[in-house]
Enzyme design. Structure first.
Site, mmCIF file in Angstrom:
data_model
loop_
_atom_site.group_PDB
_atom_site.id
_atom_site.type_symbol
_atom_site.label_atom_id
_atom_site.label_comp_id
_atom_site.label_asym_id
_atom_site.label_seq_id
_atom_site.Cartn_x
_atom_site.Cartn_y
_atom_site.Cartn_z
ATOM 1 N N HIS A 224 -9.551 20.562 2.550
ATOM 2 C CA HIS A 224 -9.111 20.066 1.068
ATOM 3 C C HIS A 224 -9.960 21.096 0.280
ATOM 4 C CE1 HIS A 224 -7.303 17.444 -1.937
ATOM 5 N NE2 HIS A 224 -8.121 16.309 -1.750
ATOM 6 N N HIS A 263 -0.559 24.945 3.920
ATOM 7 C CA HIS A 263 -0.502 23.575 3.109
ATOM 8 C C HIS A 263 0.323 22.490 3.803
ATOM 9 C CE1 HIS A 263 -0.233 20.709 -0.115
ATOM 10 N NE2 HIS A 263 -0.980 21.317 -0.839
ATOM 11 N N ASP A 320 -6.237 27.169 -3.713
ATOM 12 C CA ASP A 320 -7.748 27.747 -3.532
ATOM 13 C C ASP A 320 -7.560 29.276 -3.128
ATOM 14 O OD1 ASP A 320 -8.765 24.967 -3.665
ATOM 15 O OD2 ASP A 320 -7.830 24.772 -1.609
HETATM 16 C C1 LIG Z 1 -3.994 22.765 4.854
HETATM 17 C C2 LIG Z 1 -3.817 22.843 6.111
HETATM 18 C C3 LIG Z 1 -5.105 21.775 6.633
HETATM 19 C C4 LIG Z 1 -2.500 22.070 6.326
HETATM 20 O O1 LIG Z 1 -2.418 22.072 7.860
HETATM 21 P P1 LIG Z 1 -0.915 21.691 8.592
HETATM 22 O O2 LIG Z 1 -0.360 20.578 7.874
HETATM 23 O O3 LIG Z 1 -1.503 21.406 9.834
HETATM 24 O O4 LIG Z 1 -0.134 22.791 8.501
HETATM 25 P P2 LIG Z 1 1.199 23.301 9.303
HETATM 26 O O5 LIG Z 1 1.671 22.190 10.011
HETATM 27 O O6 LIG Z 1 1.841 24.119 8.427
HETATM 28 O O7 LIG Z 1 0.227 24.180 10.616
HETATM 29 C C5 LIG Z 1 1.095 24.897 11.504
HETATM 30 C C6 LIG Z 1 0.373 25.609 12.265
HETATM 31 O O8 LIG Z 1 -0.336 26.615 11.643
HETATM 32 C C7 LIG Z 1 -1.588 26.757 11.595
HETATM 33 N N1 LIG Z 1 -2.271 27.026 10.237
HETATM 34 C C8 LIG Z 1 -1.921 26.206 9.243
HETATM 35 N N2 LIG Z 1 -2.789 26.755 8.283
HETATM 36 C C9 LIG Z 1 -3.428 28.008 8.817
HETATM 37 C C10 LIG Z 1 -4.551 28.727 8.279
HETATM 38 N N3 LIG Z 1 -4.708 28.907 6.848
HETATM 39 N N4 LIG Z 1 -5.007 29.731 9.205
HETATM 40 C C11 LIG Z 1 -4.486 29.667 10.476
HETATM 41 N N5 LIG Z 1 -3.677 28.895 10.864
HETATM 42 C C12 LIG Z 1 -3.107 27.973 10.169
HETATM 43 C C13 LIG Z 1 -1.944 25.065 12.229
HETATM 44 O O9 LIG Z 1 -3.244 25.287 12.711
HETATM 45 C C14 LIG Z 1 -0.746 24.954 13.140
HETATM 46 O O10 LIG Z 1 -1.166 25.649 14.218
HETATM 47 P P3 LIG Z 1 -0.633 25.038 15.405
HETATM 48 O O11 LIG Z 1 0.904 24.908 15.443
HETATM 49 O O12 LIG Z 1 -0.659 26.448 16.381
HETATM 50 O O13 LIG Z 1 -1.383 23.930 15.978
HETATM 51 C C15 LIG Z 1 -3.995 24.107 6.846
HETATM 52 O O14 LIG Z 1 -2.829 24.952 6.374
HETATM 53 C C16 LIG Z 1 -5.382 24.648 6.495
HETATM 54 O O15 LIG Z 1 -6.234 24.241 7.421
HETATM 55 N N6 LIG Z 1 -5.470 25.518 5.852
HETATM 56 C C17 LIG Z 1 -6.629 26.330 5.329
HETATM 57 C C18 LIG Z 1 -7.575 25.173 4.675
HETATM 58 C C19 LIG Z 1 -7.425 25.271 3.123
HETATM 59 O O16 LIG Z 1 -6.799 26.419 2.551
HETATM 60 N N7 LIG Z 1 -6.959 24.033 2.536
HETATM 61 C C20 LIG Z 1 -6.622 23.913 1.326
HETATM 62 C C21 LIG Z 1 -5.234 23.003 1.337
HETATM 63 S S1 LIG Z 1 -4.940 22.873 -0.438
#
Ligand SMILES: CC(C)(COP(=O)(O)OP(=O)(O)OC[C@H]1O[C@@H](n2cnc3c(N)ncnc32)[C@H](O)[C@@H]1OP(=O)(O)O)[C@@H](O)C(=O)NCCC(=O)NCCS
Length: 402
Positions: A224, A263, A320
């Site tokens: 987050h 996201h 971010d």
């Molecule tokens: C924000 C977050 C938790 C959302 O996750 P989510 O709801 O699972 O997103 P998605 O469903 O689109 O993810 C699909 C896939 O992409 C991967 N993925 C998503 N963001 C990623 C990232 N920044 N780097 C690498 N892989 C990522 C997930 O691990 C998932 O992989 P899988 O299908 O092999 O398990 C995730 O994008 C993340 O951890 N981002 C980095 C942290 C961040 O910037 N947080 C601030 C958010 S405002």
């Protein structure tokens, strides 16, 4: 046991848990609105004070209302004396988000309206929290560096005064305005994790400060608000890196995440990231530091291409990703970037707490949040497991008897 459910363990994605009139995220089209206004409209024309009023009151203020609101915030900017005294006793290496979270109940102890749960009293609490979370973050930074805390400057905006109280020098107009815009962009985001935490605590009829303390805790996590600090760490680590593409590939191959990308709701570029990217290049050019934005853009381009190769076409920069270099150029240390997120998000948290408390979005007092869960633990039948006294267990497993 209970009937299975197909919505558990997915982080409540897509599950509508309540109505809200405060903000909405259209993740497919990359649209964010506060009280009906597109975020771009507010970022270009409004101020953080006016946007906070809008979020709290469901309407734009008149000239008089805005003046009263802004004056009200200015009047409560100073911290009660015991708060910096307590902060001065904390270990200097404490995490700033822990310090901020610890300070929230301290602020509650000074609030003359604490026992009053009327709407008017909650709006006054919101004003105190908006003014004072910024003061706590600035005070902690100075205390941990052995510097005196600074009195607020009545002549400065909320954003400008924060920079003054943090850095000890008056910001130029453009920098103060850029921070003001960044605060607008971060002020609310519908039912994000920290806002939901605030609303959940509010549903127990706890007071606003208890709810905000939960929000600060939720925001601190790296998935987050904690992501902006990690983006800055990544940029710092990569600043002399000749092969950014190889680094990105290695991270993804190793199963690590690229911070500031992806996201839970946006499946296209976060509209706030577009705004911050432009700000990054404008500031970078002015300060002769646009290498940060060029590096960020390089990571963005390679990561998006790598994600696409791996069949993930929806992972784009979030808020971010470009706020980190922007804050860095403003002189905000990396570990204060997440607290700065809270300095802005408090406007949204307080608005959601009030909406939750008074049932503003659905016209009736909302119910206590109390989801259910699927029990997947040990089960010894209807009678339950039999207790074995500790001296009879002999260190062996399997001491539950049917
Ligand atoms: C924000 C977050 C938790 C959302 O996750 P989510 O709801 O699972 O997103 P998605 O469903 O689109 O993810 C699909 C896939 O992409 C991967 N993925 C998503 N963001 C990623 C990232 N920044 N780097 C690498 N892989 C990522 C997930 O691990 C998932 O992989 P899988 O299908 O092999 O398990 C995730 O994008 C993340 O951890 N981002 C980095 C942290 C961040 O910037 N947080 C601030 C958010 S405002």
């Amino acid at each position: 046991m209970a009937e299975t459910s197909n919505i558990k363990n997915i982080g409540l994605r897509g599950v509508k848990v309540a109505d809200t009139r405060i903000s909405d995220v259209d993740g497919t089209n990359g649209i964010l609105i506060y009280r009906g206004f597109p975020i771009e409209e507010l970022a270009e024309h409004s101020t953080f004070e006016e946007t906070s009023y809008l979020l709290l009151h469901d309407d734009m203020p008149t000239v008089r209302e805005l003046r009263e609101f802004t004056d009200g915030l200015r009047k409560v900017r100073s911290l009660p004396a015991f708060v910096p005294e307590v902060l001065a006793h904390l270990p200097k290496g404490s995490l700033p988000m822990d310090v901020l979270q610890a300070a929230v109940p301290l602020l509650a102890m000074d609030d003359p309206d604490l026992a009053d749960d009327s709407r008017e009293a909650n709006l006054r609490k919101a004003g105190r929290l908006i003014a004072r979370l910024a003061a706590v973050v600035a005070a902690w930074h100075r205390i941990r560096n052995g510097q005196d805390i600074l009195l607020p400057d009545e002549g400065l905006s909320h954003a400008g005064n924060f920079l003054w109280q943090l850095r000890g020098e008056k910001p130029d107009h453009e920098t103060a305005k850029d921070l003001d815009t960044a605060l607008i962009l971060h002020a609310d985001h519908s039912f994000n994790a920290s806002t939901f935490a605030c609303r959940e605590v509010t549903s127990t009829q706890a007071h606003m400060y208890a709810a905000v303390a939960a929000g600060v805790g939720a925001l601190s996590g790296s998935l987050h608000g904690g992501a902006n600090m990690l983006v800055m760490k990544m940029l710092d680590a990569l600043k002399g890196e000749p092969d950014v593409a190889a680094w990105v590939r290695l991270e993804l191959d190793s199963g690590r995440k690229i911070m500031g990308m992806g996201h839970a709701v946006y499946k296209t570029t976060d509209p706030r990231a577009k705004f911050l990217k432009n700000m990054c290049f404008r500031m970078g050019k002015k300060l002769g530091e646009d290498h940060w934005c060029r590096l960020s853009t390089q990571i963005e381009a390679t990561a998006v291409a790598e994600f696409a190769k791996r069949g993930k076409t929806t992972i784009k920069p979030n808020v971010d990703f470009f706020s980190a270099p922007v804050y860095h150029m403003m002189g905000i240390p990396g570990d204060l970037m997440t607290p700065l997120f809270a300095v802005s998000r408090i406007a949204g948290w307080a608005s959601h707490i009030i909406e939750e408390k008074f049932g503003d979005a659905h016209g009736e007092t909302p119910a206590l949040y109390r989801p259910s869960s699927e029990y997947t633990g040990h089960y010894c039948g209807k009678e339950g497991c039999t207790y074995t006294p500790i001296e009879e267990r002999g260190g062996a497993m399997g001491t539950r008897t049917l």
